[in-house]
Design a protein around this motif. Sequence first.
Motif, PDB file in Angstrom:
ATOM      1  N   UNK A 195    -108.670 -67.744  22.044  1.00  0.00           N
ATOM      2  CA  UNK A 195    -108.763 -66.403  22.611  1.00  0.00           C
ATOM      3  C   UNK A 195    -107.466 -65.631  22.644  1.00  0.00           C
ATOM      4  N   UNK A 196    -106.528 -65.961  21.764  1.00  0.00           N
ATOM      5  CA  UNK A 196    -105.266 -65.229  21.671  1.00  0.00           C
ATOM      6  C   UNK A 196    -105.117 -64.653  20.265  1.00  0.00           C
ATOM      7  N   UNK A 197    -104.228 -63.693  20.107  1.00  0.00           N
ATOM      8  CA  UNK A 197    -103.992 -63.112  18.786  1.00  0.00           C
ATOM      9  C   UNK A 197    -103.103 -64.043  17.967  1.00  0.00           C
ATOM     10  N   UNK A 198    -103.200 -63.985  16.649  1.00  0.00           N
ATOM     11  CA  UNK A 198    -102.305 -64.776  15.794  1.00  0.00           C
ATOM     12  C   UNK A 198    -100.835 -64.471  16.075  1.00  0.00           C
ATOM     13  N   UNK A 199    -100.544 -63.212  16.428  1.00  0.00           N
ATOM     14  CA  UNK A 199     -99.162 -62.840  16.730  1.00  0.00           C
ATOM     15  C   UNK A 199     -98.628 -63.639  17.920  1.00  0.00           C
ATOM     16  N   UNK A 200     -99.448 -63.759  18.957  1.00  0.00           N
ATOM     17  CA  UNK A 200     -99.022 -64.506  20.150  1.00  0.00           C
ATOM     18  C   UNK A 200     -98.806 -65.976  19.827  1.00  0.00           C
ATOM     19  N   UNK A 201     -99.707 -66.556  19.048  1.00  0.00           N
ATOM     20  CA  UNK A 201     -99.567 -67.970  18.685  1.00  0.00           C
ATOM     21  C   UNK A 201     -98.304 -68.174  17.843  1.00  0.00           C
ATOM     22  N   UNK A 202     -98.040 -67.253  16.919  1.00  0.00           N
ATOM     23  CA  UNK A 202     -96.821 -67.349  16.108  1.00  0.00           C
ATOM     24  C   UNK A 202     -95.564 -67.248  16.970  1.00  0.00           C
ATOM     25  N   UNK A 203     -95.603 -66.365  17.958  1.00  0.00           N
ATOM     26  CA  UNK A 203     -94.457 -66.242  18.870  1.00  0.00           C
ATOM     27  C   UNK A 203     -94.251 -67.529  19.660  1.00  0.00           C
ATOM     28  N   UNK A 204     -95.356 -68.156  20.035  1.00  0.00           N
ATOM     29  CA  UNK A 204     -95.254 -69.431  20.754  1.00  0.00           C
ATOM     30  C   UNK A 204     -94.651 -70.502  19.855  1.00  0.00           C
ATOM     31  N   UNK A 205     -95.070 -70.529  18.602  1.00  0.00           N
ATOM     32  CA  UNK A 205     -94.541 -71.516  17.657  1.00  0.00           C
ATOM     33  C   UNK A 205     -93.032 -71.343  17.454  1.00  0.00           C
ATOM     34  N   UNK A 206     -92.561 -70.095  17.544  1.00  0.00           N
ATOM     35  CA  UNK A 206     -91.138 -69.807  17.329  1.00  0.00           C
ATOM     36  C   UNK A 206     -90.349 -69.757  18.639  1.00  0.00           C
ATOM     37  N   UNK A 207     -90.989 -70.159  19.737  1.00  0.00           N
ATOM     38  CA  UNK A 207     -90.348 -70.173  21.064  1.00  0.00           C
ATOM     39  C   UNK A 207     -89.920 -68.776  21.499  1.00  0.00           C
ATOM     40  N   UNK A 208     -90.707 -67.773  21.100  1.00  0.00           N
ATOM     41  CA  UNK A 208     -90.406 -66.403  21.494  1.00  0.00           C
ATOM     42  C   UNK A 208     -91.279 -65.927  22.647  1.00  0.00           C
ATOM     43  N   UNK A 209     -92.193 -66.767  23.089  1.00  0.00           N
ATOM     44  CA  UNK A 209     -92.962 -66.459  24.292  1.00  0.00           C
ATOM     45  C   UNK A 209     -93.165 -67.758  25.069  1.00  0.00           C
TER      46      UNK A 209
END
Length: 336
Positions: A38-52
């Motif tokens: 239930x999240x956007x791909x952008x949010x998941x990518x930010x999580x992968x890069x430790x940006x969120x």
Amino acid sequence: MAEEKELLLWGATSPGEILEEKLQEMNVDVNDFAARIGYTPKTVNELLKAKCRVTVEMAYSLEFGTGIPQYCWLNLQKQYDEDLWREKIKKSLKKSVVWRKFFPIGELNPRTWVKDFNNKEDGVSPILKFFGVASPKAWENYYYKNRLKVAFRISLAETEDPYAASVWMRRGEILADEIKMEKQNDKKVRSAIKKAMPQFVELAKNDVAAWEDLRRKKALPKPKVGEDFIDDGMHKLQELGAKLGIKVLYAQNFKSAPIHGMARWYKDIPVIQLHDRFKDRNAFWFTFFHELGHIVLHGKKDIFIKNVYYGNKNQQKDDEANAFAQKYMTQAGLEV
């Protein structure tokens, strides 16, 4: 962000790294996984890069999507945050090494006031912990600029050496905290002091006589460098003060801040702090009576300390304390 990249090299593990490994294991791409939780791909990518950061809500979504319990994700985030801030603080402290050099390092070295003072890797943190402040800037705001001035009407900026003066003052606070004493009504304390003045006078007279006897016998105490010193007369004064609700403290001063005495109300309890190595015992007692005069005659919002500018109004208070001391030194038959 540069800090995150450095942490990855340093060895800190972000939740995103664990998630990336899990997605590879599950053979699921970012778009598919994002849709599942239930999240956007952008949010998941930010999580992968430790940006969120992993929030509580996200942690539960990650649990459903990966099977890894939510508390694991939250613990990972917590540990990563701590690692990140630890590195940031370490960088900041390295820049503060110059600040440390302003303190009387040579005289502090043999004393045990600052724990781990000679830490070669980090010489700043021990000083911050000693003062109970988070940064050199916080020290400056409290001791050098506004906070003391607001709370106690003084600023150490007016002293000959504010760094050494602040160490001496802080040492007194630490010693005061070690003495357990119940708060009393300030009027009752002042009344009790006035009634006990004959006891102080008698103690001063006997103590100076004993001191002079030791001098004649060439048996005066010789405190070791760096040790906290208190002799029998000083101990008796401390005991009498405690009975009346006053904390009497002793701390060796510094050559660059030759403070002989200080009077203040600390946590609503009157405190008199004295230099512990007076060569002239008459001077010791005059200083004590002077500081006691401030406690008896003046307000709780004042700190009276040598070499601090008080202005004309407080200069009058200092003169009043001198007269108070003169009166009781005369009663004790002691020279001023």
